[in-house]
Design an enzyme around this catalytic site. Structure first.
Site, short mmCIF file in Angstrom:
data_model
loop_
_atom_site.label_atom_id
_atom_site.label_comp_id
_atom_site.label_asym_id
_atom_site.label_seq_id
_atom_site.Cartn_x
_atom_site.Cartn_y
_atom_site.Cartn_z
CB CYS A 177 -4.66 1.78 1.85
SG CYS A 177 -5.28 3.45 1.55
CB CYS A 184 -6.60 -6.11 -0.73
SG CYS A 184 -4.85 -6.50 -0.91
CB CYS A 208 -0.91 0.02 1.23
SG CYS A 208 -2.40 -0.99 1.09
S1 SF4 Z 1 -4.83 -2.74 -1.38
FE1 SF4 Z 1 -3.67 -4.67 -1.62
S2 SF4 Z 1 -2.93 -4.74 -3.77
FE2 SF4 Z 1 -3.65 -2.63 -3.31
S3 SF4 Z 1 -1.83 -1.54 -2.75
FE3 SF4 Z 1 -2.72 -2.29 -0.83
S4 SF4 Z 1 -1.82 -4.34 -0.42
FE4 SF4 Z 1 -1.34 -3.73 -2.56
#
Ligand code: SF4
Length: 248
Positions: free
Chosen positions: A244, A221, A136
């Site tokens: 995130c 996710c 993230c």
């Molecule tokens: S939501 Fe999941 S795929 Fe998207 S940036 Fe975050 S960890 Fe990575």
């Protein structure tokens, strides 16, 4: 369009407000934060456009186009920033394209420094499984922070009803991490108010919302949620992670 709205739209298109230091921006928040707390969403956006001109943008994750619709009414041509993480559902990209094609906004798509393939090569395949916080940080937090360097204030569609983490989200607040004014025009809206606005205005909605995904992020996710479940329970399901990092 009201006279005040016309002024706000002109301010967005034409004006380039003077460079303001973080201290000056924070001072603005301290003066108006409480004053705008109960104002309608359109008035909050109107204030932001009149205050920050083209240094104000709207961000959208393309779950729906409610915030973009509100902003386009007040300030046609407003910048709508979309973060393309490289992991979006095809429906989300389709919603982005539909917003760009049908609404009077300037769609700005931003991307992480690394492609997914480059990230895999550097950090190992599927970083979202092994270190989602780092994933993230690379794919969401940094690119958004970089793109906001061009702005003094950014608007989000964040709402207090979404999660317990967001119940105290101010309508106009100071984002200390980014050194920007953070505006949440629909912070006080309930789920029902959002649905009503969408229905009354024919606002674009990501089709996944009607397929069991009330909160939509990157496909690895985001899981389908059963009716009656917490709408955000499909995000990072089974992990000790609820945000995130963009809003925390
Ligand atoms: S939501 Fe999941 S795929 Fe998207 S940036 Fe975050 S960890 Fe990575």
């Amino acid at each position: 369009m009201t006279a005040a709205t016309t002024t706000a739209a002109a301010a967005y298109r034409g004006s380039h407000t003077a460079d303001r230091s973080p201290e000056e921006l924070r001072e603005i928040v301290s003066h108006v934060g409480a004053e705008l707390e109960l104002a309608p969403a359109e008035d909050i956006i109107e204030w932001a456009v009149a205050t920050f001109g083209s240094k104000f943008c709207v961000t959208s994750s393309m779950g729906d186009a409610v915030l973009a619709h509100l902003a386009a009414k007040v300030a046609p041509g407003v910048d709508v920033v979309f973060l393309d993480t490289g992991y979006h559902f095809v429906e989300t990209i389709g919603t982005r394209d539909a917003v760009e094609a049908t609404m009077d906004v300037n769609l700005v798509t931003i991307k992480p420094d690394l492609t997914v393939a480059e990230q895999d090569a550097q950090f190992g395949k599927d970083l979202y499984k092994t270190d989602p916080d780092r994933c993230c940080a690379i794919r969401k937090v940094k690119p958004l922070a970089d793109s906001l360097a061009n702005y003094d204030a950014w608007a989000t569609g964040l709402r207090r009803a979404e999660t317990h983490n967001r119940v105290i989200a101010p309508v106009v607040g100071w984002d200390a991490k980014k050194g920007k004014v953070k505006v949440s025009p629909i912070a006080r809206w309930s789920d029902e108010q959002v649905e009503q606005y969408i229905a009354e205005n024919g606002v674009l909605v990501n089709p996944l919302v009607y397929d069991g995904y009330p909160s939509i992020g990157c496909w690895p996710c985001t899981a389908r949620v059963a009716p009656g479940e917490d709408p955000r329970s499909g995000r990072w399901a089974g992990q000790n992670k609820t945000e995130c990092g963009i809003h925390s």
